[in-house]
Write an enzyme that holds these catalytic residues in place. Structure first.
Site, PDB file in Angstrom:
ATOM      1  N   CYS A 169      -4.235  -1.690  -6.193  1.00  0.00           N
ATOM      2  CA  CYS A 169      -3.392  -1.425  -5.021  1.00  0.00           C
ATOM      3  C   CYS A 169      -2.974  -2.709  -4.321  1.00  0.00           C
ATOM      4  O   CYS A 169      -1.794  -2.956  -4.102  1.00  0.00           O
ATOM      5  CB  CYS A 169      -4.129  -0.518  -4.043  1.00  0.00           C
TER       6      CYS A 169
ATOM      7  N   LYS B 150       5.645  -3.259  -2.088  1.00  0.00           N
ATOM      8  CA  LYS B 150       6.272  -3.135  -0.774  1.00  0.00           C
ATOM      9  C   LYS B 150       6.878  -4.458  -0.326  1.00  0.00           C
ATOM     10  O   LYS B 150       7.898  -4.488   0.366  1.00  0.00           O
ATOM     11  CB  LYS B 150       5.264  -2.639   0.264  1.00  0.00           C
TER      12      LYS B 150
ATOM     13  N   GLY C  74       2.974   8.074 -15.436  1.00  0.00           N
ATOM     14  CA  GLY C  74       1.627   8.489 -15.106  1.00  0.00           C
ATOM     15  C   GLY C  74       0.562   7.443 -15.364  1.00  0.00           C
ATOM     16  O   GLY C  74       0.835   6.328 -15.799  1.00  0.00           O
TER      17      GLY C  74
ATOM     18  N   ALA D 174      -4.030   5.356  -2.423  1.00  0.00           N
ATOM     19  CA  ALA D 174      -5.035   4.439  -1.893  1.00  0.00           C
ATOM     20  C   ALA D 174      -5.738   5.025  -0.677  1.00  0.00           C
ATOM     21  O   ALA D 174      -6.965   4.893  -0.536  1.00  0.00           O
ATOM     22  CB  ALA D 174      -4.376   3.108  -1.533  1.00  0.00           C
TER      23      ALA D 174
ATOM     24  N   HIS E 297      12.346   8.503  24.005  1.00  0.00           N
ATOM     25  CA  HIS E 297      13.793   8.400  23.792  1.00  0.00           C
ATOM     26  C   HIS E 297      14.264   6.991  24.145  1.00  0.00           C
ATOM     27  O   HIS E 297      13.847   6.434  25.154  1.00  0.00           O
ATOM     28  CB  HIS E 297      14.531   9.413  24.676  1.00  0.00           C
TER      29      HIS E 297
END
Length: 460
Positions: A43, A52, A266, A314, A439
């Site tokens: 990971c 990422k 997979g 993870a 908001h």
């Protein structure tokens, strides 16, 4: 031969393993962690984190390309693949050092090498320094999983990639065929498409992201096609052959050509050479069978994370780690509820979900109320230039229980935690309606999606 003794030994230093070691140390156990490669596991080093980092580079590239929409004129951006890869590796290296620090901070003994069960309460660890016998009343197997290798497509770093090769490419291929349209396949499709690679994705299921809600899946497919990605769903790979510098891949009813093939079909659990033979540990389809607290059929042996089966996430591994260790310590943790585990895909657009899809709820015999809120009706999303996507909620019509929530759009992976908390607290539509959302924020659409299920929308 060295001999060391502990209360608990964890085999594998990924997000399940190192969390288990830390929690055990916190509870006063003499703890060791055995890892044969890098702390942080796949990971941190070759999965969640570096992907990422690369996807962030792709996001910045898209944003700069669209700068004129925000009143900013810039020169045409040029992606620097080597610099992107270098940055992603630095990010992983930084976090790897962080895990090492956590081991020292919590006084966890780290043993580098490969561990095998060698009788009840005993492990043999073989590393560069030789062989060590480790004694422990409790052993947690957190050995993770690896990419499934397809017949005739062994990763070679050149024309056949797994996720590892895709993270550190030497150059950009002209065309890339990705086999598998789950989260990993779609994330890499988004990254390489942003860099100008001609990307095709093959999926045996009738749709991409097959575990997601059908409406979410259909929306993402439409967006990817609009970006120029070719999708071949409901197709099986029948044969592959290399002709010159190209792969010829025969699918059901068609042939696709590509420079490079990326296998994202997979994973398989790392259960080999662990000394499971002769124990009561059961393995099915490369995954160790456990109960709700990580216990295997062998007394004193436990398994968590990817090696213990789906979902292969993870955060699931880390949560299992806490549950398993606290149960060992004599505490009373709640068993893992898989329906409360959020899932995220960091593609463009992003996808996030938790709980049942609409179809799953109805197939389970639940009468439902469904609400949808498009980001096109959200002021913050419009101001950010990201009005695409929507949020969908699924409630039990009788009790008001939030059965599931599904999102697609900008940064929805940062928003799903709100619904995760709601499910953990067993919130109904009443509490969610009464919640005040800030908001302007995209999270207001979470509120609207709840209101929509009960025909009480205000801003749509």
């Amino acid at each position: 031969m060295n001999k060391q003794e502990f209360d608990l030994v964890v085999v594998g230093g990924g997000p399940g393993g190192y969390v288990a070691a830390i929690r055990a140390a916190q509870l006063g156990m003499r703890t060791a962690l055995v890892e044969k490669a890098e702390l942080g596991g796949i990971c941190l080093n070759w999965g969640c984190i570096p992907t990422k980092a690369l996807l962030r580079s792709a996001d910045v590239l898209r944003l700069v390309r669209d700068a004129s929409k925000f009143g900013i004129e810039v020169a045409a951006p040029k992606p620097d693949l080597a610099a992107m890869v270098e940055r992603s590796r630095k990010v992983s290296a930084q976090l790897n050092k962080g895990v090492s620090h956590l081991m020292k901070k919590n006084k966890v003994s780290v043993i580098h090498g490969h561990a095998r069960l060698a009788g009840r309460g005993q492990l043999q660890v073989r590393g560069e320094a030789g062989e060590t016998t480790v004694l422990a009343k409790h052993v947690i197997l957190a050995t993770g999983a690896r990419a499934r290798e397809l017949p005739g497509l062994k990763p070679d770093g050149e024309s056949v990639w797994s996720y590892r090769e895709a993270l550190v490419p030497r150059s950009l291929p002209g065309s890339l065929l990705i086999i598998g349209a789950g989260a990993i396949g779609i994330e890499f499709a988004s990254f390489y498409n942003a860099l100008g690679v001609q990307v095709s994705v093959v999926e045996m299921a009738p749709r991409i992201l097959p575990v997601e809600d059908e409406e979410i899946s259909a929306y993402v497919a439409g967006q990817l096609i609009e970006q120029g990605i070719q999708l071949h769903t409901g197709c099986a790979v029948q044969s592959t052959r290399r002709e010159g510098s190209k792969w010829q891949v025969a699918l059901t009813g068609k042939t696709v050509e590509a420079d490079v093939i990326l296998s994202a079909a997979g994973i398989v659990g790392n259960v080999e050479n662990l000394g499971l033979e002769g124990t009561a540990v059961k393995v099915e389809k490369s995954h160790i069978i456990t109960d709700a607290f990580g216990r295997t059929g062998e007394p004193g042996v436990y398994a968590i994370g990817d090696v213990a089966g789906a979902p292969w996430l993870a955060h699931k591994a880390s949560h299992e780690a806490i549950i398993c260790v606290e149960k060992i310590a004599g505490l009373h943790p709640h068993a893992l509820d898989a329906s409360r585990i959020p899932a995220c895909t960091y593609s463009h657009p992003q996808v996030a979900s938790i709980g049942m899809t609409e179809a799953q709820a109805r197939n389970a015999g639940r009468k439902t109320r469904v609400g949808k809120a498009p980001f096109a009706a959200n002021g913050k999303a419009i101001a950010m230039g990201e009005p695409g996507g929507f949020i969908k909620t699924v409630f039990d019509a009788a009790s008001g229980e939030l059965l599931g929530a599904h999102m697609v759009g900008e940064e929805v992976t940062e928003m799903i935690q709100g619904y995760a908390i709601a499910r953990e607290l067993e919130s109904t539509e009443a509490e969610l309606m009464a919640t005040i959302f800030p908001h302007p924020s995209q999270s207001e659409s979470m509120h609207e999606a709840v209101l929509a299920a009960y025909e009480r929308t205000v801003n749509m």
